[in-house]
Scaffold this active site. Sequence first.
Site, PDB file in Angstrom:
ATOM      1  N   ASP A  17      44.742  32.640  32.600  1.00  0.00           N
ATOM      2  CA  ASP A  17      45.066  31.743  33.761  1.00  0.00           C
ATOM      3  C   ASP A  17      44.383  30.508  33.718  1.00  0.00           C
ATOM      4  OD1 ASP A  17      45.564  34.461  34.505  1.00  0.00           O
ATOM      5  OD2 ASP A  17      44.325  34.801  36.353  1.00  0.00           O
ATOM      6  N   ASP A  59      48.429  33.950  36.791  1.00  0.00           N
ATOM      7  CA  ASP A  59      48.607  34.672  38.249  1.00  0.00           C
ATOM      8  C   ASP A  59      50.028  34.051  38.444  1.00  0.00           C
ATOM      9  OD1 ASP A  59      46.806  36.133  39.526  1.00  0.00           O
ATOM     10  OD2 ASP A  59      46.008  34.630  40.672  1.00  0.00           O
ATOM     11  N   HIS A  61      52.268  34.756  41.918  1.00  0.00           N
ATOM     12  CA  HIS A  61      52.412  35.398  43.117  1.00  0.00           C
ATOM     13  C   HIS A  61      53.665  35.073  43.909  1.00  0.00           C
ATOM     14  CE1 HIS A  61      48.339  36.824  42.519  1.00  0.00           C
ATOM     15  NE2 HIS A  61      47.908  35.765  42.980  1.00  0.00           N
ATOM     16  N   HIS A  78      47.908  30.585  46.300  1.00  0.00           N
ATOM     17  CA  HIS A  78      47.644  29.823  45.120  1.00  0.00           C
ATOM     18  C   HIS A  78      48.680  30.611  44.124  1.00  0.00           C
ATOM     19  CE1 HIS A  78      45.292  33.668  44.780  1.00  0.00           C
ATOM     20  NE2 HIS A  78      45.630  33.452  43.560  1.00  0.00           N
ATOM     21  N   LYS A 103      50.891  38.456  35.825  1.00  0.00           N
ATOM     22  CA  LYS A 103      50.281  39.404  36.996  1.00  0.00           C
ATOM     23  C   LYS A 103      50.193  38.927  38.349  1.00  0.00           C
ATOM     24  CE  LYS A 103      45.643  37.559  35.467  1.00  0.00           C
ATOM     25  NZ  LYS A 103      45.245  37.289  36.927  1.00  0.00           N
ATOM     26  N   CYS A 142      38.892  36.765  37.288  1.00  0.00           N
ATOM     27  CA  CYS A 142      39.912  37.445  36.209  1.00  0.00           C
ATOM     28  C   CYS A 142      39.426  37.667  34.911  1.00  0.00           C
ATOM     29  CB  CYS A 142      41.389  36.786  36.291  1.00  0.00           C
ATOM     30  SG  CYS A 142      42.143  37.003  38.174  1.00  0.00           S
TER      31      CYS A 142
END
Length: 188
Positions: A17, A59, A61, A78, A103, A142
């Site tokens: 990340d 990440d 989202h 975020h 993810k 993470c």
Amino acid sequence: MNMDDRIGSNDALLVIDVQNDFCPGGALPIDAGDAILPRVNALIDEATRSNALVVASRDWHPPGHVSFIEQGGPWPRHCVQNESGAAFHRDLKLPSSALIVTKGDRPDFDQYSALDRTGLADELKRRKAQRVWICGLALDVCVKATALDSIAAGFPTLLVTSASAPVSPEGGAAALDELARAGVQFVA
Ligand SMILES: [Zn+2]
């Protein structure tokens, strides 16, 4: 540093990340999150020269993700898909051969670990990865979750402490304690 402290051809390097939103100026910034980049890039260079697998997680989202405060989650909005905050930091030097693991891309659950329901653990086993090296952001979230899952999956796991940064110093210290107890080895 002895030979075991070098990334070998059958090892895998997981870069967790290293995205704009986790660096200064981002939506969920980690102090000095970008200061780890020279060390991260040196590890990537070492892994590439050894023909080791380089994996970069992100990440990723959807808007309205369950982890966001407005949905009742713990984090500000975020790393929203396709926004600049979700992009890898511009100074991160990934080889074209890097495996990108996404993810947190499903709206209803979060994934801190790059090994949590991403298929990466199976992929590492398929490639007969001998050891898993981990660096990136954030140490106490993470990175920690990924390292614990790596141990649980049976991989000897090394955390490069100088190539990771925590959300808070206290969280970072607690994470190192927990990881040491779990059997993670530390490399400076
Ligand atoms: Zn997230």
